[in-house]
Design a protein around this motif. Structure first.
Motif, PDB file in Angstrom:
ATOM      1  N   ARG A   1      84.918 -61.503 -95.045  1.00 24.05           N
ATOM      2  CA  ARG A   1      84.975 -61.515 -93.581  1.00 24.05           C
ATOM      3  C   ARG A   1      85.920 -60.446 -93.046  1.00 24.05           C
ATOM      4  O   ARG A   1      85.644 -59.805 -92.033  1.00 24.05           O
ATOM      5  CB  ARG A   1      85.408 -62.898 -93.096  1.00 24.05           C
ATOM      6  CG  ARG A   1      84.346 -63.970 -93.315  1.00 24.05           C
ATOM      7  CD  ARG A   1      84.927 -65.364 -93.232  1.00 24.05           C
ATOM      8  NE  ARG A   1      85.464 -65.677 -91.934  1.00 24.05           N
ATOM      9  CZ  ARG A   1      86.377 -66.612 -91.700  1.00 24.05           C
ATOM     10  NH1 ARG A   1      86.868 -67.306 -92.713  1.00 24.05           N
ATOM     11  NH2 ARG A   1      86.803 -66.839 -90.484  1.00 24.05           N
TER      12      ARG A   1
ATOM     13  N   SER B   1      78.676 -59.670 -93.996  1.00 25.97           N
ATOM     14  CA  SER B   1      78.004 -60.888 -93.564  1.00 25.97           C
ATOM     15  C   SER B   1      78.111 -61.993 -94.609  1.00 25.97           C
ATOM     16  O   SER B   1      78.115 -61.744 -95.817  1.00 25.97           O
ATOM     17  CB  SER B   1      76.525 -60.597 -93.290  1.00 25.97           C
ATOM     18  OG  SER B   1      75.825 -61.782 -92.971  1.00 25.97           O
ATOM     19  N   GLN B   2      78.182 -63.239 -94.136  1.00 25.41           N
ATOM     20  CA  GLN B   2      78.154 -64.406 -95.011  1.00 25.41           C
ATOM     21  C   GLN B   2      76.732 -64.772 -95.405  1.00 25.41           C
ATOM     22  O   GLN B   2      76.521 -65.627 -96.268  1.00 25.41           O
ATOM     23  CB  GLN B   2      78.810 -65.607 -94.312  1.00 25.41           C
ATOM     24  CG  GLN B   2      80.185 -65.311 -93.733  1.00 25.41           C
ATOM     25  CD  GLN B   2      81.164 -64.788 -94.759  1.00 25.41           C
ATOM     26  OE1 GLN B   2      81.575 -65.528 -95.646  1.00 25.41           O
ATOM     27  NE2 GLN B   2      81.541 -63.522 -94.659  1.00 25.41           N
TER      28      GLN B   2
ATOM     29  N   VAL C   1      83.989 -60.762 -86.906  1.00 27.14           N
ATOM     30  CA  VAL C   1      84.684 -61.877 -87.536  1.00 27.14           C
ATOM     31  C   VAL C   1      84.611 -63.089 -86.631  1.00 27.14           C
ATOM     32  O   VAL C   1      84.907 -63.019 -85.429  1.00 27.14           O
ATOM     33  CB  VAL C   1      86.154 -61.525 -87.828  1.00 27.14           C
ATOM     34  CG1 VAL C   1      86.885 -62.750 -88.369  1.00 27.14           C
ATOM     35  CG2 VAL C   1      86.225 -60.373 -88.814  1.00 27.14           C
TER      36      VAL C   1
END
Length: 323
Positions: free
Chosen positions: A113, A118-119, A322
């Protein structure tokens, strides 16, 4: 600005990906995640290989195997997992000359992050195909790398207890909070530390010493902005709690959750490049690095690593805000 070696640039653009995959990180389905990542890389026309621990193989051994493969085939080493997995792989990659990619899979994912990755596994895999190689600072304690934080005292105990709670109740921020409260109720120990940095020495009595290398985590906790930003200027940020009772520790825990830790009068914070910490009467001490616990010989030397990680980060247009 660190120059990017030609080996790393060529590997990032054309080389195969050797993905160290920790299927136990986070709460996602490992099989589905691998399919998503593989589909993106295949559509991008790049070779890739998933590496997972065999019966007698540790994560550190697997990471070294990935580095050996990447060096031999001019490829990229990728860590797919939480901050602990990313730490183990980065520890093997640092100094190898190989570019490093991450596919965040954990609960907190501070490293990914903080670097605008990207997650979402599909979008993170796209970064591997079209990202930039950027030098990223690493910290070290007695030679062991950390990307997010390292600590002694109460914080490692909180992490150990949190893992036990997660095994029983599952992985979530709420479980982490409850386990932290339970640890505080049982904690009584104070460390007597001698600290030395830049030719200055001092004594410090504290239940815990925390060293941060991640601006996002420090900022979220409310640590003084100057110390949080010092990480971007080639330093590390230390946070120590003055000796206080259990009730006051609960108050600090709540302040941290609310992002107001830096306002607390019981907190001392400072920045440094190299810090030597000698606990009185202790030849060995538990140290947490990015959530992983290990015994280390004293004194402890916290410092900025001489070489950066060559991390694949998103192009400016693909950076994730974020949250």
């Amino acid at each position: 600005m660190t120059d990017i070696p030609e080996f790393a640039s060529q590997a990032a653009r054309h080389g195969p990906f050797f993905i160290v995959f920790n299927g136990g990180s986070g709460s996602r389905d490992a099989g589905e995640e691998q399919q998503t990542i593989g589909r993106v890389l295949q559509d991008g026309g790049r070779e890739f290989e998933f590496l997972q621990c065999e019966a007698s193989e540790s994560m550190d051994m697997l990471a070294r195997r990935a580095v050996d493969l990447a060096r031999a085939r001019r490829g990229v080493v990728v860590a797919a997992g939480g901050d602990g997995t990313i730490n183990a792989v980065a520890n093997a990659v640092l100094g190898s000359g190989c570019p490093f990619g991450v596919l965040p899979q954990g609960t907190f994912n501070y490293f990914g992050r903080d670097n605008a990755i990207s997650q979402d596994s599909g979008k993170a895999a796209q970064v591997l195909l079209a990202g930039l190689v950027s030098p990223v600072q690493a910290g070290k304690v007695n030679g062991r790398l950390f990307l997010v934080n390292a600590s002694v005292g109460l914080y490692p105990q909180i992490l150990e207890d949190r893992e036990a709670w997660k095994k029983q109740f599952g992985r979530s921020r709420f479980v982490a909070f409850l386990s932290g409260m339970a640890t505080l109720l049982q904690s009584r120990r104070q460390l007597q530390l001698r600290i030395e940095s830049a030719g200055q020495a001092a004594s410090l009595r504290t239940p815990t010493l925390f060293v941060g290398n991640n601006r996002l985590q420090l900022t979220r906790a409310g640590i003084d902005e100057q110390h949080a930003e010092s990480v971007a200027q080639g330093q590390l940020a230390a946070v120590a709690v003055r000796p206080i009772g259990t009730l006051a520790l609960f108050g600090l825990l709540l302040r941290g959750l609310l992002g107001r830790l830096g306002d607390a009068e019981n907190i001392r914070s400072f920045s440094f490049k190299r810090l030597t910490v000698t606990p009185r009467g202790m030849k060995r001490i538990k140290v947490a690095t990015d959530g992983e616990i290990a015994w280390m010989q004293t004194p402890l030397v916290f410092e900025v690593a001489q070489e950066p990680l060559l991390l694949l980060v998103p192009m400016p247009a693909d950076q994730v805000k974020v949250e």
